[in-house]
Design a protein around this motif. Structure first.
Motif, PDB file in Angstrom:
ATOM      1  N   LYS A   1       0.851  -1.196   0.000  1.00  0.00           N
ATOM      2  CA  LYS A   1       0.000   0.000   0.000  1.00  0.00           C
ATOM      3  C   LYS A   1       0.879   1.235   0.000  1.00  0.00           C
ATOM      4  O   LYS A   1       1.899   1.288   0.677  1.00  0.00           O
ATOM      5  CB  LYS A   1      -0.889  -0.035   1.254  1.00  0.00           C
ATOM      6  CG  LYS A   1      -1.932   1.044   1.288  1.00  0.00           C
ATOM      7  CD  LYS A   1      -3.268   0.453   0.892  1.00  0.00           C
ATOM      8  CE  LYS A   1      -4.367   1.460   1.176  1.00  0.00           C
ATOM      9  NZ  LYS A   1      -4.933   2.008  -0.026  1.00  0.00           N
ATOM     10  N   ASP A   2       0.497   2.222  -0.778  1.00  0.00           N
ATOM     11  CA  ASP A   2       1.196   3.510  -0.895  1.00  0.00           C
ATOM     12  C   ASP A   2       2.546   3.421  -1.601  1.00  0.00           C
ATOM     13  O   ASP A   2       3.274   4.407  -1.660  1.00  0.00           O
ATOM     14  CB  ASP A   2       1.364   4.181   0.477  1.00  0.00           C
ATOM     15  CG  ASP A   2       0.037   4.435   1.164  1.00  0.00           C
ATOM     16  OD1 ASP A   2      -0.933   4.772   0.452  1.00  0.00           O
ATOM     17  OD2 ASP A   2      -0.042   4.268   2.393  1.00  0.00           O
ATOM     18  N   ALA A   3       2.926   2.242  -2.137  1.00  0.00           N
ATOM     19  CA  ALA A   3       4.172   2.138  -2.905  1.00  0.00           C
ATOM     20  C   ALA A   3       4.043   2.979  -4.178  1.00  0.00           C
ATOM     21  O   ALA A   3       2.942   3.153  -4.712  1.00  0.00           O
ATOM     22  CB  ALA A   3       4.439   0.681  -3.260  1.00  0.00           C
ATOM     23  N   GLN A   4       5.150   3.493  -4.641  1.00  0.00           N
ATOM     24  CA  GLN A   4       5.174   4.312  -5.844  1.00  0.00           C
ATOM     25  C   GLN A   4       6.208   3.756  -6.818  1.00  0.00           C
ATOM     26  O   GLN A   4       7.250   3.253  -6.401  1.00  0.00           O
ATOM     27  CB  GLN A   4       5.536   5.770  -5.509  1.00  0.00           C
ATOM     28  CG  GLN A   4       4.532   6.475  -4.610  1.00  0.00           C
ATOM     29  CD  GLN A   4       3.163   6.608  -5.245  1.00  0.00           C
ATOM     30  OE1 GLN A   4       3.036   6.959  -6.413  1.00  0.00           O
ATOM     31  NE2 GLN A   4       2.123   6.300  -4.476  1.00  0.00           N
ATOM     32  N   LEU A   5       5.913   3.864  -8.108  1.00  0.00           N
ATOM     33  CA  LEU A   5       6.877   3.460  -9.125  1.00  0.00           C
ATOM     34  C   LEU A   5       8.077   4.408  -9.077  1.00  0.00           C
ATOM     35  O   LEU A   5       7.916   5.621  -8.927  1.00  0.00           O
ATOM     36  CB  LEU A   5       6.247   3.513 -10.518  1.00  0.00           C
ATOM     37  CG  LEU A   5       5.149   2.494 -10.811  1.00  0.00           C
ATOM     38  CD1 LEU A   5       4.505   2.786 -12.153  1.00  0.00           C
ATOM     39  CD2 LEU A   5       5.696   1.084 -10.777  1.00  0.00           C
ATOM     40  N   THR A   6       9.278   3.842  -9.215  1.00  0.00           N
ATOM     41  CA  THR A   6      10.508   4.624  -9.196  1.00  0.00           C
ATOM     42  C   THR A   6      11.052   4.737 -10.613  1.00  0.00           C
ATOM     43  O   THR A   6      11.392   3.726 -11.233  1.00  0.00           O
ATOM     44  CB  THR A   6      11.571   3.932  -8.306  1.00  0.00           C
ATOM     45  OG1 THR A   6      11.000   3.680  -7.033  1.00  0.00           O
ATOM     46  CG2 THR A   6      12.810   4.788  -8.167  1.00  0.00           C
TER      47      THR A   6
ATOM     48  N   CYS B   1      11.109   1.352 -14.762  1.00  0.00           N
ATOM     49  CA  CYS B   1      11.077   1.469 -13.299  1.00  0.00           C
ATOM     50  C   CYS B   1      12.174   0.626 -12.659  1.00  0.00           C
ATOM     51  O   CYS B   1      12.620  -0.372 -13.215  1.00  0.00           O
ATOM     52  CB  CYS B   1       9.724   0.991 -12.768  1.00  0.00           C
ATOM     53  SG  CYS B   1       8.337   1.922 -13.407  1.00  0.00           S
ATOM     54  N   ALA B   2      12.555   1.021 -11.473  1.00  0.00           N
ATOM     55  CA  ALA B   2      13.500   0.229 -10.681  1.00  0.00           C
ATOM     56  C   ALA B   2      12.837  -1.063 -10.212  1.00  0.00           C
ATOM     57  O   ALA B   2      13.517  -2.068 -10.008  1.00  0.00           O
ATOM     58  CB  ALA B   2      13.981   1.051  -9.486  1.00  0.00           C
ATOM     59  N   GLU B   3      11.526  -1.054 -10.065  1.00  0.00           N
ATOM     60  CA  GLU B   3      10.795  -2.218  -9.563  1.00  0.00           C
ATOM     61  C   GLU B   3      10.703  -3.310 -10.633  1.00  0.00           C
ATOM     62  O   GLU B   3      10.443  -3.028 -11.802  1.00  0.00           O
ATOM     63  CB  GLU B   3       9.384  -1.820  -9.126  1.00  0.00           C
ATOM     64  CG  GLU B   3       9.340  -0.918  -7.924  1.00  0.00           C
ATOM     65  CD  GLU B   3       9.676   0.538  -8.228  1.00  0.00           C
ATOM     66  OE1 GLU B   3       9.981   1.271  -7.279  1.00  0.00           O
ATOM     67  OE2 GLU B   3       9.633   0.946  -9.410  1.00  0.00           O
ATOM     68  N   LYS B   4      10.905  -4.546 -10.172  1.00  0.00           N
ATOM     69  CA  LYS B   4      10.780  -5.718 -11.032  1.00  0.00           C
ATOM     70  C   LYS B   4       9.757  -6.671 -10.431  1.00  0.00           C
ATOM     71  O   LYS B   4       9.474  -6.618  -9.232  1.00  0.00           O
ATOM     72  CB  LYS B   4      12.119  -6.430 -11.177  1.00  0.00           C
ATOM     73  CG  LYS B   4      13.149  -5.632 -11.955  1.00  0.00           C
ATOM     74  CD  LYS B   4      14.406  -6.440 -12.156  1.00  0.00           C
ATOM     75  CE  LYS B   4      15.453  -5.642 -12.880  1.00  0.00           C
ATOM     76  NZ  LYS B   4      15.341  -5.720 -14.303  1.00  0.00           N
ATOM     77  N   VAL B   5       9.224  -7.538 -11.271  1.00  0.00           N
ATOM     78  CA  VAL B   5       8.232  -8.524 -10.868  1.00  0.00           C
ATOM     79  C   VAL B   5       8.644  -9.858 -11.472  1.00  0.00           C
ATOM     80  O   VAL B   5       9.171  -9.908 -12.583  1.00  0.00           O
ATOM     81  CB  VAL B   5       6.829  -8.101 -11.379  1.00  0.00           C
ATOM     82  CG1 VAL B   5       5.819  -9.207 -11.205  1.00  0.00           C
ATOM     83  CG2 VAL B   5       6.366  -6.836 -10.691  1.00  0.00           C
ATOM     84  N   THR B   6       8.398 -10.947 -10.768  1.00  0.00           N
ATOM     85  CA  THR B   6       8.604 -12.273 -11.333  1.00  0.00           C
ATOM     86  C   THR B   6       7.306 -12.706 -11.995  1.00  0.00           C
ATOM     87  O   THR B   6       6.245 -12.713 -11.362  1.00  0.00           O
ATOM     88  CB  THR B   6       9.017 -13.287 -10.247  1.00  0.00           C
ATOM     89  OG1 THR B   6      10.232 -12.835  -9.639  1.00  0.00           O
ATOM     90  CG2 THR B   6       9.234 -14.671 -10.841  1.00  0.00           C
ATOM     91  N   VAL B   7       7.404 -13.015 -13.282  1.00  0.00           N
ATOM     92  CA  VAL B   7       6.254 -13.485 -14.049  1.00  0.00           C
ATOM     93  C   VAL B   7       6.340 -15.010 -14.088  1.00  0.00           C
ATOM     94  O   VAL B   7       7.359 -15.568 -14.499  1.00  0.00           O
ATOM     95  CB  VAL B   7       6.261 -12.886 -15.468  1.00  0.00           C
ATOM     96  CG1 VAL B   7       5.106 -13.442 -16.294  1.00  0.00           C
ATOM     97  CG2 VAL B   7       6.182 -11.358 -15.395  1.00  0.00           C
TER      98      VAL B   7
END
Length: 189
Positions: free
Chosen positions: A25-30, A43-49
């Motif tokens: 909650k309240d996280a923001q894309l970097t 973005c600095a954020e990554k996700v595992t697909v």
């Protein structure tokens, strides 16, 4: 007339709801790096697909979108065990889904995995200068004669005031044509 040809690697776009589940909650894309299209950024954020046969880490592209969408090459899709259709970005109806895993949680999307249709972005002014219009299908010649010169057919023209002239192809397409570095292509109507 020549147009910049860029290789678009695997990535995903996320909705606000999905991003909060994945990152909290309240996280923001970097913003890690601005992209060629105005307002778009890696973005600095990554996700595992995660697919039926495999998984891979992917970068999120910002800003957030209304719907979560995963864009892969056919090679990526095979590794994941998915069979996505070739579609324009945003056209996700009746496409495969997958699981997304972030540091704060997981999201199952029931649809949204596509292989992006090759396309060219133009502003209305650029489109007029090139003599093309929105949704027109063109071909684009890239490379050097004798060194894997390639003509990409079925390239959709996308026109919007917030775009900037650039063609996007995926990594499979770029590798097949032997493209690297700064590449320009010639539009063939």
């Amino acid at each position: 007339m020549k147009v910049l040809v860029e290789t678009s690697a695997r990535h995903l776009h996320v909705s606000r709801e999905a991003f909060e589940t994945l990152y909290g909650k309240d996280a923001q894309l970097t913003n890690k790096k601005d992209l060629s299209q105005p307002g778009q950024f890696a973005c600095a954020e990554k996700v595992t697909v995660v697919g039926p046969r495999g998984e891979m880490a992917m970068s999120i592209l910002g800003p957030e979108r209304a719907n979560t969408q995963v864009e892969v090459s056919f090679t990526d899709a095979r590794k994941l065990g998915l069979v996505p259709p070739v579609r324009e970005s945003g056209d996700i109806k009746d496409t495969p889904g997958c699981k997304l895993v972030g540091p704060a949680g997981e999201v199952e999307i029931s649809e949204g995995v596509i292989v992006a249709k090759r396309h060219i972005h133009f502003t209305p002014e650029e489109a007029a200068e090139y003599g093309v219009e929105d949704k027109q299908i063109v071909s684009v010649k890239v490379g050097t004669p004798g060194a894997r010169e390639t003509i990409f057919g079925d390239v959709v023209v996308r026109v919007h005031k917030n775009f900037s002239a650039a063609m996007h192809i995926d990594t499979d397409e770029a590798n097949a044509a032997g493209l690297s570095g700064e590449v320009y292509g010639e539009i063939i109507k």
